[in-house]
Design a protein around this motif. Structure first.
Motif, PDB file in Angstrom:
ATOM      1  N   PHE A  10       0.661  -1.118  -0.087  1.00  0.00           N
ATOM      2  CA  PHE A  10       0.004  -0.105  -0.129  1.00  0.00           C
ATOM      3  C   PHE A  10       0.903   1.224  -0.028  1.00  0.00           C
ATOM      4  O   PHE A  10       2.084   1.082   0.604  1.00  0.00           O
ATOM      5  N   TYR A  11       0.356   2.311  -0.442  1.00  0.00           N
ATOM      6  CA  TYR A  11       1.074   3.552  -0.626  1.00  0.00           C
ATOM      7  C   TYR A  11       0.159   4.782  -0.618  1.00  0.00           C
ATOM      8  O   TYR A  11      -0.983   4.599  -0.658  1.00  0.00           O
ATOM      9  N   ALA A  12       0.904   5.901  -0.058  1.00  0.00           N
ATOM     10  CA  ALA A  12       0.004   7.174  -0.027  1.00  0.00           C
ATOM     11  C   ALA A  12       1.055   8.208  -0.546  1.00  0.00           C
ATOM     12  O   ALA A  12       2.136   8.412  -0.362  1.00  0.00           O
ATOM     13  N   ASN A  47       4.924  -5.079  -7.619  1.00  0.00           N
ATOM     14  CA  ASN A  47       5.650  -4.193  -8.177  1.00  0.00           C
ATOM     15  C   ASN A  47       5.170  -2.747  -7.893  1.00  0.00           C
ATOM     16  O   ASN A  47       4.848  -1.872  -8.495  1.00  0.00           O
ATOM     17  N   ILE A  48       5.235  -2.112  -6.583  1.00  0.00           N
ATOM     18  CA  ILE A  48       4.978  -1.223  -6.035  1.00  0.00           C
ATOM     19  C   ILE A  48       5.670   0.092  -6.218  1.00  0.00           C
ATOM     20  O   ILE A  48       5.221   0.944  -6.812  1.00  0.00           O
ATOM     21  N   ARG A  49       6.980  -0.185  -6.735  1.00  0.00           N
ATOM     22  CA  ARG A  49       7.738   0.830  -7.303  1.00  0.00           C
ATOM     23  C   ARG A  49       7.394   1.387  -8.666  1.00  0.00           C
ATOM     24  O   ARG A  49       7.429   2.642  -9.082  1.00  0.00           O
ATOM     25  N   ALA A  50       6.800   0.583  -9.506  1.00  0.00           N
ATOM     26  CA  ALA A  50       6.371   0.930 -10.893  1.00  0.00           C
ATOM     27  C   ALA A  50       5.165   1.668 -10.810  1.00  0.00           C
ATOM     28  O   ALA A  50       5.055   2.799 -11.421  1.00  0.00           O
ATOM     29  N   ARG A  51       4.230   1.304  -9.765  1.00  0.00           N
ATOM     30  CA  ARG A  51       3.027   1.962  -9.590  1.00  0.00           C
ATOM     31  C   ARG A  51       3.239   3.358  -9.299  1.00  0.00           C
ATOM     32  O   ARG A  51       2.682   4.380  -9.851  1.00  0.00           O
TER      33      ARG A  51
END
Length: 124
Positions: A10-12, A47-51
């Protein structure tokens, strides 16, 4: 891009808008976005980095609600989170932590029952 934990799901993303904007957000409709900081909470099962890199870009095909908002502000930071809390619970936690408001119903939350996954902080 600053380092991030590739194991997180998850990210913000924090986006600062410097003047009021009237914007069409895909099929959601047209909304007024006052000056302030917006926090968009999302997820990436892989692949959270790409998102995050995609969300940071200003010019791209318009796919997610955030894509319509992104060109109108500056990214000030992003955070990543593990999956101890789900996306909706994390959003509620950040709303309380930042004393934020939800001003666009359905933004980023078309696949859940949350009012919004976009938070607004007027004083920032």
């Amino acid at each position: 891009m600053p380092s991030l934990n590739e194991q997180h799901s998850f990210y913000a993303i924090h986006l600062k808008i410097f003047e009021k904007k009237l914007l069409q957000i895909g099929k959601l409709g047209t909304y007024e976005f006052p000056e302030g900081t917006y926090i968009y909470i999302g997820s990436a099962k892989r692949n959270i980095r790409a998102r995050i890199a995609r969300h940071i870009k200003k010019v791209k095909p318009l796919r997610w609600h955030f894509d319509y908002l992104r060109p109108h502000g500056e990214i000030t930071k992003f955070e990543t989170f593990d999956n101890k809390l789900d996306e909706c619970t994390r959003c509620k936690q950040l709303k309380e932590m930042y004393q934020a408001k939800e001003i666009v119903k359905g933004f980023g939350s078309s696949d859940c029952r949350c009012q919004s996954h976009l938070l607004y902080i007027p004083r920032w």
